[in-house]
Design an enzyme around this catalytic site. Structure first.
Site, PDB file in Angstrom:
ATOM      1  N   HIS A  12     105.723  19.510  12.715  1.00 51.74           N
ATOM      2  CA  HIS A  12     107.009  18.844  12.961  1.00 51.74           C
ATOM      3  C   HIS A  12     107.963  19.788  13.691  1.00 51.74           C
ATOM      4  O   HIS A  12     108.666  19.393  14.612  1.00 51.74           O
ATOM      5  CB  HIS A  12     107.686  18.428  11.643  1.00 51.74           C
ATOM      6  CG  HIS A  12     106.957  17.406  10.838  1.00 51.74           C
ATOM      7  ND1 HIS A  12     106.671  17.583   9.505  1.00 51.74           N
ATOM      8  CD2 HIS A  12     106.487  16.178  11.157  1.00 51.74           C
ATOM      9  CE1 HIS A  12     106.043  16.515   9.044  1.00 51.74           C
ATOM     10  NE2 HIS A  12     105.917  15.646  10.022  1.00 51.74           N
ATOM     11  N   SER A  54     101.826  16.726   6.355  1.00 52.69           N
ATOM     12  CA  SER A  54     102.545  17.012   5.103  1.00 52.69           C
ATOM     13  C   SER A  54     101.605  16.828   3.913  1.00 52.69           C
ATOM     14  O   SER A  54     101.668  17.590   2.943  1.00 52.69           O
ATOM     15  CB  SER A  54     103.745  16.069   4.952  1.00 52.69           C
ATOM     16  OG  SER A  54     104.655  16.254   5.995  1.00 52.69           O
ATOM     17  N   ARG A 112      98.660  13.530  17.096  1.00 45.05           N
ATOM     18  CA  ARG A 112      97.691  14.594  16.793  1.00 45.05           C
ATOM     19  C   ARG A 112      96.280  14.218  17.210  1.00 45.05           C
ATOM     20  O   ARG A 112      95.493  15.072  17.558  1.00 45.05           O
ATOM     21  CB  ARG A 112      97.668  14.847  15.269  1.00 45.05           C
ATOM     22  CG  ARG A 112      98.803  15.657  14.769  1.00 45.05           C
ATOM     23  CD  ARG A 112      98.950  15.529  13.278  1.00 45.05           C
ATOM     24  NE  ARG A 112      99.332  14.174  12.926  1.00 45.05           N
ATOM     25  CZ  ARG A 112      99.769  13.801  11.745  1.00 45.05           C
ATOM     26  NH1 ARG A 112      99.846  14.675  10.780  1.00 45.05           N
ATOM     27  NH2 ARG A 112     100.127  12.556  11.523  1.00 45.05           N
ATOM     28  N   LYS A 160     106.919   4.453  -0.838  1.00 47.92           N
ATOM     29  CA  LYS A 160     106.058   5.642  -0.931  1.00 47.92           C
ATOM     30  C   LYS A 160     106.398   6.435  -2.189  1.00 47.92           C
ATOM     31  O   LYS A 160     107.422   6.216  -2.801  1.00 47.92           O
ATOM     32  CB  LYS A 160     106.254   6.522   0.312  1.00 47.92           C
ATOM     33  CG  LYS A 160     105.462   6.021   1.517  1.00 47.92           C
ATOM     34  CD  LYS A 160     105.379   7.112   2.574  1.00 47.92           C
ATOM     35  CE  LYS A 160     104.561   6.668   3.761  1.00 47.92           C
ATOM     36  NZ  LYS A 160     104.550   7.686   4.824  1.00 47.92           N
TER      37      LYS A 160
HETATM   38  P1  ADP Z   1     105.277   9.283   9.151  1.00 51.48           P
HETATM   39  O1  ADP Z   1     105.194   8.956   7.702  1.00 51.48           O
HETATM   40  O2  ADP Z   1     106.256   8.470   9.940  1.00 51.48           O
HETATM   41  O3  ADP Z   1     103.925   9.440   9.879  1.00 51.48           O
HETATM   42  P2  ADP Z   1     105.410  12.132   9.230  1.00 51.48           P
HETATM   43  O4  ADP Z   1     106.464  12.978   8.633  1.00 51.48           O
HETATM   44  O5  ADP Z   1     104.029  12.246   8.678  1.00 51.48           O
HETATM   45  O6  ADP Z   1     105.978  10.698   9.144  1.00 51.48           O
HETATM   46  O7  ADP Z   1     105.355  12.373  10.799  1.00 51.48           O
HETATM   47  C1  ADP Z   1     106.452  12.121  11.643  1.00 51.48           C
HETATM   48  C2  ADP Z   1     106.002  12.227  13.082  1.00 51.48           C
HETATM   49  O8  ADP Z   1     105.545  13.545  13.330  1.00 51.48           O
HETATM   50  C3  ADP Z   1     104.825  11.309  13.449  1.00 51.48           C
HETATM   51  O9  ADP Z   1     104.994  10.897  14.797  1.00 51.48           O
HETATM   52  C4  ADP Z   1     103.631  12.225  13.346  1.00 51.48           C
HETATM   53  O10 ADP Z   1     102.558  11.790  14.171  1.00 51.48           O
HETATM   54  C5  ADP Z   1     104.239  13.525  13.847  1.00 51.48           C
HETATM   55  N1  ADP Z   1     103.501  14.678  13.350  1.00 51.48           N
HETATM   56  C6  ADP Z   1     103.195  14.994  12.068  1.00 51.48           C
HETATM   57  N2  ADP Z   1     102.484  16.130  12.006  1.00 51.48           N
HETATM   58  C7  ADP Z   1     102.330  16.569  13.283  1.00 51.48           C
HETATM   59  C8  ADP Z   1     101.655  17.677  13.897  1.00 51.48           C
HETATM   60  N3  ADP Z   1     100.981  18.560  13.175  1.00 51.48           N
HETATM   61  N4  ADP Z   1     101.709  17.792  15.262  1.00 51.48           N
HETATM   62  C9  ADP Z   1     102.371  16.864  15.987  1.00 51.48           C
HETATM   63  N5  ADP Z   1     103.009  15.790  15.479  1.00 51.48           N
HETATM   64  C10 ADP Z   1     102.991  15.627  14.149  1.00 51.48           C
END
Ligand code: ADP
Length: 172
Positions: free
Chosen positions: A26, A137, A99, A50
């Site tokens: 992130h 996460s 990703r 969630k």
């Molecule tokens: P959500 O529950 O909306 O997927 P996340 O917090 O998991 O929320 O992710 C928010 C955004 O960040 C999403 O677009 C996700 O694809 C992106 N994201 C999460 N981890 C990574 C990573 N390691 N590299 C690039 N983008 C990421």
């Protein structure tokens, strides 16, 4: 030529997500996106369905601390539909990270839905930094739960908060 409002070149983007907690993946997207827009709002989704590890306030607090060095980044949260939130914030762009091909399917569906609900907002995808392509996460929480090393996966503030939260939950 059509007259543009004075601030029409001011670009506001929203980067929405759960951020439970914010990872280096992130952070990489936030840092890169902050260079592309005048103002970047990192918006924590307040999703009641969630079962998060951190509360929305805790997630916002961690995000604020790890982005304190980025002056054009604001941390917020929302409950509403993303398309409405983006309109309310006068943002033109939604930033999402990709990703893998698996992310792509879901992100395409999300972007198409948001476009239908708010055609004025454009979703822009940023490719993951390959070094974080496996990082999520959920993975970080799982490693921390089993007392594994998460120092390279999250910022030091988040690492400390994770340890505290997991020992609280374990009743230690
Ligand atoms: P959500 O529950 O909306 O997927 P996340 O917090 O998991 O929320 O992710 C928010 C955004 O960040 C999403 O677009 C996700 O694809 C992106 N994201 C999460 N981890 C990574 C990573 N390691 N590299 C690039 N983008 C990421």
């Amino acid at each position: 030529m059509k007259t543009q409002p004075k601030n029409s070149t001011y670009r506001v983007a929203v980067y929405p997500g759960s951020f439970d907690p914010v990872t280096m993946g992130h952070m990489d997207i936030i840092t890169r996106a902050s260079k592309q827009f005048d103002h970047l709002i990192v918006a924590v989704l307040n999703n009641l369905s969630k079962n998060p590890l951190f509360t929305v306030e805790e997630r916002k607090d961690l995000l604020r601390r790890v982005t304190a060095h980025l002056p054009n980044v604001e941390i917020d949260s929302f409950r509403d539909l993303l398309a409405n939130y983006v309109r309310e914030k006068d943002a033109q762009v939604i930033v999402r990270g990709i990703r893998s091909i698996t992310d792509f399917e879901y992100e395409l569906q999300l972007a198409s839905t948001n476009h239908k609900l708010n055609p004025d907002a454009e979703t822009i995808f940023m490719m993951t930094n390959p070094k974080y392509s496996y990082l999520s996460s959920s993975l970080v929480k799982e490693i921390a739960h089993f007392n594994g090393d998460t120092t390279d996966l999250v910022c030091p503030e988040v690492d400390i908060a994770l340890r505290q939260k997991i020992s609280e939950r374990a009743g230690k």
